[in-house]
Design a protein around this motif. Structure first.
Motif, PDB file in Angstrom:
ATOM      1  N   GLU A  18      -1.987   0.676  -5.234  1.00 37.23           N
ATOM      2  CA  GLU A  18      -2.680   1.081  -4.018  1.00 37.23           C
ATOM      3  C   GLU A  18      -3.379  -0.114  -3.395  1.00 37.23           C
ATOM      4  O   GLU A  18      -3.724  -1.082  -4.089  1.00 37.23           O
ATOM      5  CB  GLU A  18      -3.738   2.157  -4.304  1.00 37.23           C
ATOM      6  CG  GLU A  18      -4.903   1.668  -5.145  1.00 37.23           C
ATOM      7  CD  GLU A  18      -5.911   2.766  -5.477  1.00 37.23           C
ATOM      8  OE1 GLU A  18      -7.095   2.574  -5.128  1.00 37.23           O
ATOM      9  OE2 GLU A  18      -5.521   3.780  -6.076  1.00 37.23           O
ATOM     10  N   HIS A  72      -6.867  -0.245  -1.843  1.00 34.56           N
ATOM     11  CA  HIS A  72      -7.937   0.734  -2.035  1.00 34.56           C
ATOM     12  C   HIS A  72      -8.374   1.440  -0.756  1.00 34.56           C
ATOM     13  O   HIS A  72      -8.683   2.641  -0.786  1.00 34.56           O
ATOM     14  CB  HIS A  72      -9.154   0.062  -2.684  1.00 34.56           C
ATOM     15  CG  HIS A  72      -8.915  -0.419  -4.084  1.00 34.56           C
ATOM     16  ND1 HIS A  72      -8.262   0.342  -5.040  1.00 34.56           N
ATOM     17  CD2 HIS A  72      -9.226  -1.595  -4.688  1.00 34.56           C
ATOM     18  CE1 HIS A  72      -8.206  -0.333  -6.176  1.00 34.56           C
ATOM     19  NE2 HIS A  72      -8.767  -1.519  -5.982  1.00 34.56           N
ATOM     20  N   HIS A 129      -2.380   5.798   0.184  1.00 31.43           N
ATOM     21  CA  HIS A 129      -2.745   6.867  -0.749  1.00 31.43           C
ATOM     22  C   HIS A 129      -1.887   8.116  -0.499  1.00 31.43           C
ATOM     23  O   HIS A 129      -1.424   8.768  -1.443  1.00 31.43           O
ATOM     24  CB  HIS A 129      -4.226   7.203  -0.606  1.00 31.43           C
ATOM     25  CG  HIS A 129      -5.141   6.187  -1.212  1.00 31.43           C
ATOM     26  ND1 HIS A 129      -5.436   6.157  -2.554  1.00 31.43           N
ATOM     27  CD2 HIS A 129      -5.815   5.149  -0.650  1.00 31.43           C
ATOM     28  CE1 HIS A 129      -6.267   5.153  -2.801  1.00 31.43           C
ATOM     29  NE2 HIS A 129      -6.509   4.528  -1.660  1.00 31.43           N
ATOM     30  N   ARG A 142       1.639   7.591  -1.790  1.00 32.00           N
ATOM     31  CA  ARG A 142       1.697   7.646  -3.259  1.00 32.00           C
ATOM     32  C   ARG A 142       1.630   9.083  -3.757  1.00 32.00           C
ATOM     33  O   ARG A 142       2.376   9.475  -4.663  1.00 32.00           O
ATOM     34  CB  ARG A 142       0.555   6.823  -3.860  1.00 32.00           C
ATOM     35  CG  ARG A 142       0.570   6.807  -5.380  1.00 32.00           C
ATOM     36  CD  ARG A 142      -0.494   5.910  -5.950  1.00 32.00           C
ATOM     37  NE  ARG A 142      -1.838   6.308  -5.535  1.00 32.00           N
ATOM     38  CZ  ARG A 142      -2.933   5.631  -5.863  1.00 32.00           C
ATOM     39  NH1 ARG A 142      -2.844   4.516  -6.566  1.00 32.00           N
ATOM     40  NH2 ARG A 142      -4.116   6.054  -5.471  1.00 32.00           N
ATOM     41  N   TYR A 175      -9.618  10.008  -1.266  1.00 29.34           N
ATOM     42  CA  TYR A 175      -8.267   9.488  -1.475  1.00 29.34           C
ATOM     43  C   TYR A 175      -7.672   9.954  -2.810  1.00 29.34           C
ATOM     44  O   TYR A 175      -6.453  10.003  -2.957  1.00 29.34           O
ATOM     45  CB  TYR A 175      -8.278   7.957  -1.464  1.00 29.34           C
ATOM     46  CG  TYR A 175      -8.609   7.323  -0.139  1.00 29.34           C
ATOM     47  CD1 TYR A 175      -8.362   7.967   1.074  1.00 29.34           C
ATOM     48  CD2 TYR A 175      -9.182   6.054  -0.092  1.00 29.34           C
ATOM     49  CE1 TYR A 175      -8.671   7.372   2.286  1.00 29.34           C
ATOM     50  CE2 TYR A 175      -9.484   5.445   1.119  1.00 29.34           C
ATOM     51  CZ  TYR A 175      -9.236   6.108   2.295  1.00 29.34           C
ATOM     52  OH  TYR A 175      -9.536   5.503   3.492  1.00 29.34           O
TER      53      TYR A 175
END
Length: 270
Positions: free
Chosen positions: A35, A37, A43, A46, A103
């Motif tokens: 990731e 951040h 996010h 994913r 997230y």
């Protein structure tokens, strides 16, 4: 409970795997999902990837950088008692945590929905600070240090981690702190790798920053030294180098202020 007691499952895994296994001996899929951040699109991408794998029938354990290994008792209790991810976060996350928990809520929600084990994978900030100040032995069990030969780090791994530390601190970090902070990063990677090893039966997925899922120097490097065959997926913004990952998912650039503007580097302890 002592910090070494909290790492007991990891030490049990060490004793069970004192001789590195060959890749052919290792059946569980070990997937590392990176990731950026602060990149919301990354996010979301994913979570979509992970959700697709779960919908297709995969039932891995989930290990997260965002929870520390010493939070595991609280995390276990929250996963038993909570009906939703917000409850888990409220019970386990520190009030002043720097993570943007919105997230990670979808990942925790998937663990609850599919009844997947959820593990804290990270070395705590306090323990990492001990490594910076006094070395690996100040925070890691001797068995862990010996298994990964941390007293004789490959020069290339240490040098690359030192470069990453310099870059992440805008080139302003006092040189006296670069090596110790690189070792703290290595300690985090080793603890994450050992968490995955300890819980890999049936497969395991790591949720962590791209820096921790680099195959050349980070968690996958330590896993391969133990006979595992991890697959590292980097979620990278357009200009990021893809060379250190097994697979790359490109994500849109997040507009952010210059992180080096007004950066104040920490000072060495006196």
């Amino acid at each position: 409970m002592t910090r070494h007691a909290l790492l007991l499952p990891l030490l049990i895994a060490l004793s069970a795997c004192s001789t590195p296994a060959t890749v052919s001996d290792v059946a569980p899929q070990v997937l590392l999902l990176g990731e950026v951040h602060d990149n919301a699109a990354g996010h979301a991408a994913r979570v979509a990837l992970l959700q697709g794998k779960l919908a297709a029938g995969w039932r891995p354990a989930i290990a997260m950088e965002q929870f520390d290994t010493d939070q595991q008792p609280a995390l276990d209790a929250a996963m038993r008692e909570c009906a939703d991810a917000a409850c888990v976060i409220a019970k386990v996350a520190a009030a002043k945590s720097s993570w943007t928990w919105e997230y990670y809520t979808p990942v925790i929600a998937l663990a609850l929905q599919y009844k997947l084990p959820l593990y804290g994978a990270n070395l705590s900030r306090g323990e990492a600070s001990k490594v910076v100040k006094d070395g690996f032995a100040a925070a890691l069990p001797a068995a862990l240090i010996a298994h990964y030969s941390l007293d004789t780090l490959p020069s290339g791994v240490l040098a690359a981690q030192e470069n990453a530390v310099r870059d992440s601190h805008c080139g302003a970090l006092p040189e006296a702190l670069v090596g110790p902070m690189a070792k703290a990063q290595i300690a985090r990677d080793v603890v994450m790798a050992q968490t995955l090893r300890a819980h890999a039966t049936g497969g395991v997925v790591l949720i962590a920053g791209n820096g921790h899922v680099r195959r050349d120097i980070a968690v996958p490097y330590w896993l391969r030294r133990s006979g595992f065959a991890p697959h590292a997926v980097g979620f990278l913004e357009p200009s990021a180098d893809a060379a250190a990952f097994d697979e790359v998912r490109r994500i849109p650039l997040t507009q952010r202020a210059d992180p080096c503007a007004g950066f104040n580097a920490p000072k060495p302890a006196t």
